[in-house]
Design a protein around this motif. Structure first.
Motif: not given
Length: 409
Positions: A316, A345, A360-361, A363-364, A370
């Motif tokens: 995270s 991406h 951002v979580e 594995e995101q 972002d």
């Protein structure tokens, strides 16, 4: 380039691979080491690499003026892109051992002059093995890397230990361990050798036996062909007991089956051709010779790539957090993705000097929405501009073929 004179070789970088290349070139009968471009101090490089201080430079100009061919092995797509643009403007051929640079901006650079990835690392070794296979009449359907170990979230303590033990940087050993390196390598193979990937992050089948792993990938390639996709698959196997090389799985004409059985390649229809080693800098000069003798590039990222390596959060990450570098770090790692499926991406090769706009979580896939760049050096970099041009070209290609349109960065 004439091979009647001794070609002068300039090197970009002063790390592990560059060090080995300099040692190899010092007394080489066919080539002459001319200049080494580094961002480290002259004294540091001289002490580490044992080359004449006059051969060390911090500027692209002396490198270009004293070279007939340039080898790039800095491991930094941002720095490498800026220097190689100047090298190619000077009409010098470029050999790279830098899959990270190739996947990030290699397509843009390939439009500006002669650039090729070198044999020695897995992508170049696969390109050479595929060439040999095709010459023998094989039809390659799998182009695979062999990886011995994977830990997507390694600790800094472990990475420091292996860095000291192996004599490479913490950044390098981390990118090898967390899978980032193999993702870049197989993305380059996919783009440059007209292959595809089966899924985000690749399949990476685990198998103690190389041949068993090869058959699993062959069946996956067969399924892709049934779905109408490109039947040639770029991927890897996780196989600690297999040799650290590369392999091709291929088919052949039925009338050759008896001969191939006699040659101990099995009953088919899938045949495994293994290259059980890759010797990195020691093999680079095979590609240099190819260039000097007027050969075509061994491997590029193609002009319009379909695969990229996205920045993936390892844990995270909080809004407002700053990250200096993505490759080989402990915040993010890389995964191969189809560009059309993840149009926003952030390529991991561009993940430098950033601040997160939002949380951002784990594995995101991190997107340009972002992040923001914290330095003008990065925001105004030639690498970021190059990626923008690549994305616009991909957009135009997809639009012209009737595919779903997406907006470039």
């Amino acid at each position: 380039m004439s091979n009647e004179v001794t070609p002068r070789i300039g090197i970009i970088g002063s790390g592990f691979v560059a060090h080995g290349l300099c040692a190899l070139l010092k007394n080489h009968p066919r080539y002459q080491l001319s200049k080494v471009l580094t961002r480290r101090t002259v004294a540091d490089v001289n002490n580490q690499m044992g080359i004449d201080p006059d051969m060390i430079t911090h500027e692209a100009g002396p490198l270009i003026d004293n070279a007939d061919l340039v080898i790039e092995c800095s491991g930094d797509p941002i720095h490498g892109t800026a220097v190689l643009e100047q090298v190619l403007q000077a009409e010098l051929p470029v050999v790279t051992m830098d899959a990270e640079l190739q996947v990030t901006t290699g397509s843009w650079l390939a439009r500006r002059g002669y650039i090729t990835e070198a044999e020695g690392d897995q992508p170049g070794s696969l390109a050479a093995l595929q060439e040999e296979a095709i010459e023998m009449g094989f039809n390659p359907i799998v182009l695979s890397n062999v990886k011995g170990f994977l830990n997507t979230i390694p600790t800094i303590e472990d990475m420091r230990y292996w860095s000291r033990r192996n004599g490479i940087s913490v950044m390098q050993v981390t990118s090898f361990t967390d899978g980032t390196k193999v993702q870049f390598e197989q993305a380059l193979v996919a783009n440059g050798l007209n292959a595809t990937i089966a899924q985000k992050g690749l399949l990476g089948y685990e198998s103690d036996n190389l041949n068993d792993g090869a058959m699993m990938l062959a069946r996956a390639a067969e399924e892709l062909a049934i779905d109408g996709a490109n039947a040639k698959l770029s991927d890897y196997i996780l196989s600690p007991k297999s040799p650290p090389g590369v392999f091709v799985v291929a088919t052949h004409d039925e009338e050759q089956a008896e001969y191939l059985r006699y040659y101990k390649l099995g009953d088919g229809p899938y045949y495994v051709l293994v290259r059980p080693y890759h010797l990195c800098h020691l093999e680079v000069l095979k590609t240099v010779r190819r260039v000097v003798e007027g050969g075509t590039p061994l491997l590029t990222n193609g002009h319009t790539p379909t695969v990229s390596v996205a920045a993936i959060a390892k844990r995270s990450l909080e809004a407002g957090q700053t990250i200096e570098r993505g490759i080989g770090g402990f915040d993010v790692r890389g995964e191969a993705i189809n560009i059309i499926e993840h149009p926003k991406h952030v390529p991991l090769g561009l993940f430098t000097d950033i601040r997160l706009r939002r949380t951002v979580e784990p594995e995101q896939v991190i997107t340009f929405d972002d992040i923001e760049f914290t330095t003008a050096k990065m925001a105004d970099s030639r690498a970021l501009a190059a990626w923008g041009e690549i994305k616009r070209d991909i957009t135009a290609t997809k639009t012209n073929t009737g595919a779903e349109r997406f907006e470039p960065v």
